[in-house]
Design a protein around this motif. Structure first.
Motif: not given
Length: 382
Positions: A13-36
């Motif tokens: 999660x890049x932005x929006x931790x905790x505030x997302x719980x209250x209906x606010x915007x959040x930004x998340x991204x995939x990582x190059x760390x992977x499960x295989x």
């Protein structure tokens, strides 16, 4: 005999931790760390399935006949009976296997939940197979390890069903949505009431915008961004941190509610900048660095707000201060109170700077990983 590999990313999660719980915007991204995951059908003489999951020290052979007798008799409980009823039935089967640890038990519960559930819906013929699953993600760290795990397993059994039907066409968006839906149900085993964010990112990849109760909006073909992920090695309890923040908001609504609105504004502004970066021609370095500078400013402001709300930790503060010494910006990711921070790297941050910063943080007792944001989701290799 079927043989293939599946890979799924973690998330941050890049932005929006905790505030997302209250209906606010959040930004998340995939990582190059992977499960295989590696899957291979076995010869008929091997009348068992073999499961290998090194991350949780699990290596188990389970009788094929035992599986068939339990899950495919007339009295067997079906996934169509509902999640809770089916999951309790899966738990009953795994209890018979005398598994040593909670993580091993949950790993097998997830596997059988998906294997049997998908086999019932997609008409898989359960045959002897070998399955090896490992991950570059730390478990229970807030980087989406459980979702990545569930997506890999769901993809494996969904793809196996297609091979058995001789369906060779690549998976399209409708297939990916089905896989994500299966993974979400499986995530309930480990998280109770998952939001759907993690399994969606791990399925589709990229960078996404989301708000509680709304459809997730991906930024398609987002340009890869580099970060250092820094593990403080400080354990934290997400539930307690969420409850502590809720009490703070309840006590000081006139102070905290404006902060939540500001966090929402930060996330929205960050999304606009990321989309602007995506549209920039390759040669426009000046505009690119201007956009990164704006992102770093937002990262610092967001971290300041989280710290104001008692969601940071001295170790996280130290990481942010060290990043600032190198002209970079950092913030916590996830619940806070420990766990991980990320440091956004500039497009021209040199390997020398990365090495020096990494060594300094490692000397302070942290674990540092260089990775990319916004890469691919599910990948299947034959």
């Amino acid at each position: 005999m079927a043989e293939f590999k599946v890979s799924a990313p973690g998330k941050v999660i890049l932005f929006g931790e905790h505030s997302v719980v209250y209906g606010k915007t959040a930004v998340a991204a995939s990582l190059s760390l992977r499960t295989n995951l590696k899957f291979k059908e076995q010869i008929l003489e091997k009348n068992y399935i073999e499961i290998s999951m090194p991350k949780i020290n699990l290596n188990q052979q389970i009788s094929l006949q035992q599986i068939i007798d339990f899950f495919f008799s007339e009295s067997s409980i079906k996934l169509s009976s509902g999640h809770e009823k089916f999951y309790k039935y899966v738990q009953k089967f795994v209890e018979q296997l005398n598994i040593e640890t909670i993580s091993q038990r949950q790993g097998l519960e997830a596997l059988f939940y998906l294997m049997i559930g998908i086999s019932q819906k997609e008409n898989i013929v359960i045959k002897s197979f070998y399955l090896h699953l490992d991950t570059a993600l730390s478990i229970s760290s807030g980087l989406g390890s459980s979702a990545s795990f569930a997506v890999c397993l769901a993809t494996c059994f969904y793809y196996w069903s297609r091979l058995q039907k001789n369906l060779q066409t690549p998976l399209d968006n409708s297939h990916l949505r089905e896989i994500s839906s299966y993974a979400l149900e499986c995530e309930r085993i480990m998280h109770g009431t998952p939001s759907g964010i993690d399994n969606t990112i791990c399925t589709f990849g990229s960078i996404i915008e989301f708000r509680k109760g709304e459809c997730l909006v991906p930024i398609n073909d987002a340009k890869i961004m580099r970060v250092l992920l820094v593990d403080t090695k400080v354990p934290r309890n997400t539930k307690n941190l969420v409850e502590t923040f809720a009490k703070l908001r309840s006590k000081y609504p006139k102070i905290i509610d404006p902060l939540l609105e500001s966090m929402d504004g930060i996330a929205k502004e960050a999304l606009a900048i990321i989309r602007r970066i995506q549209e920039l021609p390759e040669a426009h370095d000046e505009l690119l660095f201007e956009a990164y500078d704006e992102l770093m400013t937002l990262i610092k402001i967001n971290q300041g707000f989280l710290g104001t709300c008692n969601l940071s930790h001295p170790s996280l503060d130290a990481i942010c201060a060290e990043a600032k010494n190198y002209g970079l910006a950092a913030k916590l990711t996830g619940a806070g109170g420990g766990g991980y921070a990320y440091i956004l790297l500039l497009p021209n941050t040199s390997n020398e700077i990365i090495d020096k910063l990494s060594q300094k943080l490692t000397a302070s007792g942290y674990l540092v990983t260089l990775t990319n944001l916004g890469g691919s989701g599910i990948e299947i290799f034959k």
